[in-house]
Motif scaffolding. Structure first.
Motif, PDB file in Angstrom:
ATOM      1  N   GLU A   1       9.980  -0.167   6.578  1.00 52.17           N
ATOM      2  CA  GLU A   1       9.983  -1.393   5.782  1.00 52.17           C
ATOM      3  C   GLU A   1      11.196  -2.255   6.119  1.00 52.17           C
ATOM      4  O   GLU A   1      11.081  -3.468   6.271  1.00 52.17           O
ATOM      5  CB  GLU A   1       9.974  -1.065   4.292  1.00 52.17           C
ATOM      6  CG  GLU A   1       8.661  -0.529   3.790  1.00 52.17           C
ATOM      7  CD  GLU A   1       8.698  -0.209   2.303  1.00 52.17           C
ATOM      8  OE1 GLU A   1       9.662  -0.620   1.610  1.00 52.17           O
ATOM      9  OE2 GLU A   1       7.762   0.454   1.831  1.00 52.17           O
ATOM     10  N   GLU A   2      12.356  -1.612   6.252  1.00 51.03           N
ATOM     11  CA  GLU A   2      13.585  -2.334   6.584  1.00 51.03           C
ATOM     12  C   GLU A   2      13.474  -2.988   7.956  1.00 51.03           C
ATOM     13  O   GLU A   2      13.810  -4.162   8.139  1.00 51.03           O
ATOM     14  CB  GLU A   2      14.775  -1.368   6.538  1.00 51.03           C
ATOM     15  CG  GLU A   2      16.108  -2.010   6.819  1.00 51.03           C
ATOM     16  CD  GLU A   2      16.586  -2.896   5.676  1.00 51.03           C
ATOM     17  OE1 GLU A   2      17.397  -3.796   5.953  1.00 51.03           O
ATOM     18  OE2 GLU A   2      16.146  -2.691   4.533  1.00 51.03           O
ATOM     19  N   ARG A   3      12.998  -2.228   8.933  1.00 56.16           N
ATOM     20  CA  ARG A   3      12.853  -2.756  10.292  1.00 56.16           C
ATOM     21  C   ARG A   3      11.848  -3.898  10.342  1.00 56.16           C
ATOM     22  O   ARG A   3      12.064  -4.916  10.993  1.00 56.16           O
ATOM     23  CB  ARG A   3      12.441  -1.626  11.238  1.00 56.16           C
ATOM     24  CG  ARG A   3      12.507  -2.025  12.701  1.00 56.16           C
ATOM     25  CD  ARG A   3      12.253  -0.871  13.603  1.00 56.16           C
ATOM     26  NE  ARG A   3      11.024  -0.196  13.157  1.00 56.16           N
ATOM     27  CZ  ARG A   3      10.654   0.993  13.556  1.00 56.16           C
ATOM     28  NH1 ARG A   3      11.407   1.670  14.376  1.00 56.16           N
ATOM     29  NH2 ARG A   3       9.532   1.535  13.135  1.00 56.16           N
ATOM     30  N   LEU A   4      10.753  -3.758   9.613  1.00 58.99           N
ATOM     31  CA  LEU A   4       9.727  -4.789   9.543  1.00 58.99           C
ATOM     32  C   LEU A   4      10.293  -6.064   8.916  1.00 58.99           C
ATOM     33  O   LEU A   4      10.084  -7.170   9.430  1.00 58.99           O
ATOM     34  CB  LEU A   4       8.537  -4.268   8.733  1.00 58.99           C
ATOM     35  CG  LEU A   4       7.258  -5.053   8.743  1.00 58.99           C
ATOM     36  CD1 LEU A   4       6.738  -5.255  10.156  1.00 58.99           C
ATOM     37  CD2 LEU A   4       6.210  -4.330   7.915  1.00 58.99           C
ATOM     38  N   GLY A   5      11.022  -5.916   7.832  1.00 56.00           N
ATOM     39  CA  GLY A   5      11.627  -7.073   7.173  1.00 56.00           C
ATOM     40  C   GLY A   5      12.609  -7.795   8.074  1.00 56.00           C
ATOM     41  O   GLY A   5      12.606  -9.028   8.158  1.00 56.00           O
ATOM     42  N   LEU A   6      13.466  -7.036   8.754  1.00 53.61           N
ATOM     43  CA  LEU A   6      14.439  -7.646   9.667  1.00 53.61           C
ATOM     44  C   LEU A   6      13.743  -8.365  10.825  1.00 53.61           C
ATOM     45  O   LEU A   6      14.152  -9.457  11.224  1.00 53.61           O
ATOM     46  CB  LEU A   6      15.405  -6.580  10.199  1.00 53.61           C
ATOM     47  CG  LEU A   6      16.408  -6.030   9.199  1.00 53.61           C
ATOM     48  CD1 LEU A   6      17.190  -4.859   9.805  1.00 53.61           C
ATOM     49  CD2 LEU A   6      17.358  -7.126   8.734  1.00 53.61           C
ATOM     50  N   THR A   7      12.694  -7.763  11.356  1.00 55.52           N
ATOM     51  CA  THR A   7      11.949  -8.374  12.461  1.00 55.52           C
ATOM     52  C   THR A   7      11.313  -9.687  12.025  1.00 55.52           C
ATOM     53  O   THR A   7      11.386 -10.688  12.745  1.00 55.52           O
ATOM     54  CB  THR A   7      10.869  -7.402  12.978  1.00 55.52           C
ATOM     55  OG1 THR A   7      11.498  -6.201  13.404  1.00 55.52           O
ATOM     56  CG2 THR A   7      10.094  -8.007  14.125  1.00 55.52           C
ATOM     57  N   LEU A   8      10.709  -9.708  10.848  1.00 58.19           N
ATOM     58  CA  LEU A   8      10.077 -10.927  10.349  1.00 58.19           C
ATOM     59  C   LEU A   8      11.106 -12.015  10.068  1.00 58.19           C
ATOM     60  O   LEU A   8      10.868 -13.199  10.355  1.00 58.19           O
ATOM     61  CB  LEU A   8       9.247 -10.628   9.108  1.00 58.19           C
ATOM     62  CG  LEU A   8       7.984  -9.804   9.350  1.00 58.19           C
ATOM     63  CD1 LEU A   8       7.343  -9.399   8.039  1.00 58.19           C
ATOM     64  CD2 LEU A   8       6.994 -10.565  10.225  1.00 58.19           C
TER      65      LEU A   8
ATOM     66  N   GLU B   1       0.822  -1.212   0.000  1.00 54.65           N
ATOM     67  CA  GLU B   1       0.000   0.000   0.000  1.00 54.65           C
ATOM     68  C   GLU B   1       0.854   1.260   0.000  1.00 54.65           C
ATOM     69  O   GLU B   1       0.361   2.339  -0.296  1.00 54.65           O
ATOM     70  CB  GLU B   1      -0.933   0.015   1.216  1.00 54.65           C
ATOM     71  CG  GLU B   1      -2.047  -1.002   1.141  1.00 54.65           C
ATOM     72  CD  GLU B   1      -2.867  -1.057   2.409  1.00 54.65           C
ATOM     73  OE1 GLU B   1      -2.520  -0.369   3.406  1.00 54.65           O
ATOM     74  OE2 GLU B   1      -3.867  -1.794   2.423  1.00 54.65           O
ATOM     75  N   GLY B   2       2.129   1.116   0.358  1.00 54.74           N
ATOM     76  CA  GLY B   2       3.038   2.250   0.335  1.00 54.74           C
ATOM     77  C   GLY B   2       2.900   3.183   1.532  1.00 54.74           C
ATOM     78  O   GLY B   2       3.356   4.321   1.475  1.00 54.74           O
ATOM     79  N   GLY B   3       2.313   2.720   2.605  1.00 55.38           N
ATOM     80  CA  GLY B   3       2.102   3.567   3.766  1.00 55.38           C
ATOM     81  C   GLY B   3       3.260   3.595   4.753  1.00 55.38           C
ATOM     82  O   GLY B   3       3.162   4.223   5.798  1.00 55.38           O
ATOM     83  N   LEU B   4       4.367   2.915   4.425  1.00 56.84           N
ATOM     84  CA  LEU B   4       5.501   2.856   5.343  1.00 56.84           C
ATOM     85  C   LEU B   4       6.706   3.580   4.750  1.00 56.84           C
ATOM     86  O   LEU B   4       6.891   3.608   3.536  1.00 56.84           O
ATOM     87  CB  LEU B   4       5.882   1.391   5.614  1.00 56.84           C
ATOM     88  CG  LEU B   4       4.806   0.497   6.228  1.00 56.84           C
ATOM     89  CD1 LEU B   4       5.319  -0.930   6.318  1.00 56.84           C
ATOM     90  CD2 LEU B   4       4.396   0.999   7.596  1.00 56.84           C
ATOM     91  N   THR B   5       7.526   4.103   5.639  1.00 54.74           N
ATOM     92  CA  THR B   5       8.778   4.702   5.181  1.00 54.74           C
ATOM     93  C   THR B   5       9.760   3.579   4.866  1.00 54.74           C
ATOM     94  O   THR B   5       9.553   2.423   5.260  1.00 54.74           O
ATOM     95  CB  THR B   5       9.391   5.618   6.258  1.00 54.74           C
ATOM     96  OG1 THR B   5       9.773   4.804   7.378  1.00 54.74           O
ATOM     97  CG2 THR B   5       8.419   6.703   6.702  1.00 54.74           C
ATOM     98  N   GLU B   6      10.838   3.919   4.175  1.00 51.70           N
ATOM     99  CA  GLU B   6      11.848   2.925   3.834  1.00 51.70           C
ATOM    100  C   GLU B   6      12.445   2.316   5.106  1.00 51.70           C
ATOM    101  O   GLU B   6      12.700   1.106   5.172  1.00 51.70           O
ATOM    102  CB  GLU B   6      12.934   3.573   2.983  1.00 51.70           C
ATOM    103  CG  GLU B   6      13.868   2.570   2.338  1.00 51.70           C
ATOM    104  CD  GLU B   6      14.811   3.220   1.365  1.00 51.70           C
ATOM    105  OE1 GLU B   6      16.022   2.954   1.477  1.00 51.70           O
ATOM    106  OE2 GLU B   6      14.345   3.987   0.490  1.00 51.70           O
ATOM    107  N   GLU B   7      12.663   3.155   6.124  1.00 51.08           N
ATOM    108  CA  GLU B   7      13.215   2.668   7.400  1.00 51.08           C
ATOM    109  C   GLU B   7      12.253   1.690   8.072  1.00 51.08           C
ATOM    110  O   GLU B   7      12.678   0.659   8.605  1.00 51.08           O
ATOM    111  CB  GLU B   7      13.496   3.850   8.330  1.00 51.08           C
ATOM    112  CG  GLU B   7      14.080   3.427   9.671  1.00 51.08           C
ATOM    113  CD  GLU B   7      14.268   4.611  10.605  1.00 51.08           C
ATOM    114  OE1 GLU B   7      14.022   4.435  11.808  1.00 51.08           O
ATOM    115  OE2 GLU B   7      14.665   5.691  10.127  1.00 51.08           O
TER     116      GLU B   7
END
Length: 131
Positions: free
Chosen positions: A90-97, A82-88
């Motif tokens: 998205e990065e933090r979310l990816g690392l957490t997952l 949806e594009g509602g997240l900042t790049e940072e």
């Protein structure tokens, strides 16, 4: 709440119908259940060995955690799309997952389980987790 976060109505209908079919298979009262037959189908699925109780309990808990992890991952991917997240973010979310997936793998290894072991067969409803 936006409509993008809500499940698709057809999917909700499928889940509701599956739950209704499952409940229709149950007797009206527990007393109406026939006594279990030795060697019947339930005996093949239900293992009550006292030596494996801990592993079986861990398997059940990890199955629930894996189901929640997959749901969180799908929701995170939807938010990224949806594009509602900042790049940072998205990065933090990816690392957490990725970290959560690694921890799940470590726990499975500790109890001699595979991720496939966590996919409980729900009989006529099919497997709990997607492939």
């Amino acid at each position: 709440m936006s409509s993008a976060a809500e499940p698709h109505p057809d999917r909700l209908r499928e889940v509701r119908d599956a739950v209704s079919r499952a409940f229709a298979l149950l007797p009206a009262r527990p007393d109406d259940l026939p006594p279990p037959s030795p060697g019947g189908p339930a005996a093949h699925r239900l293992r009550t060995d006292p030596d494996t109780v801990e592993r079986d309990l861990v398997r059940l808990v990890l199955t629930i955690v894996e189901l929640l992890r997959q749901l969180m991952e799908r929701q995170a991917l939807r938010r990224v799309d949806e594009g509602g997240l900042t790049e940072e973010q998205e990065e933090r979310l990816g690392l957490t997952l990725m970290l959560l997936h690694d921890r799940m793998t470590d726990l499975c290894d500790r109890y001699d389980l595979t991720m496939e072991d966590l996919n409980i067969d729900l009989g006529p409803l099919g497997p709990l987790l997607p492939p």
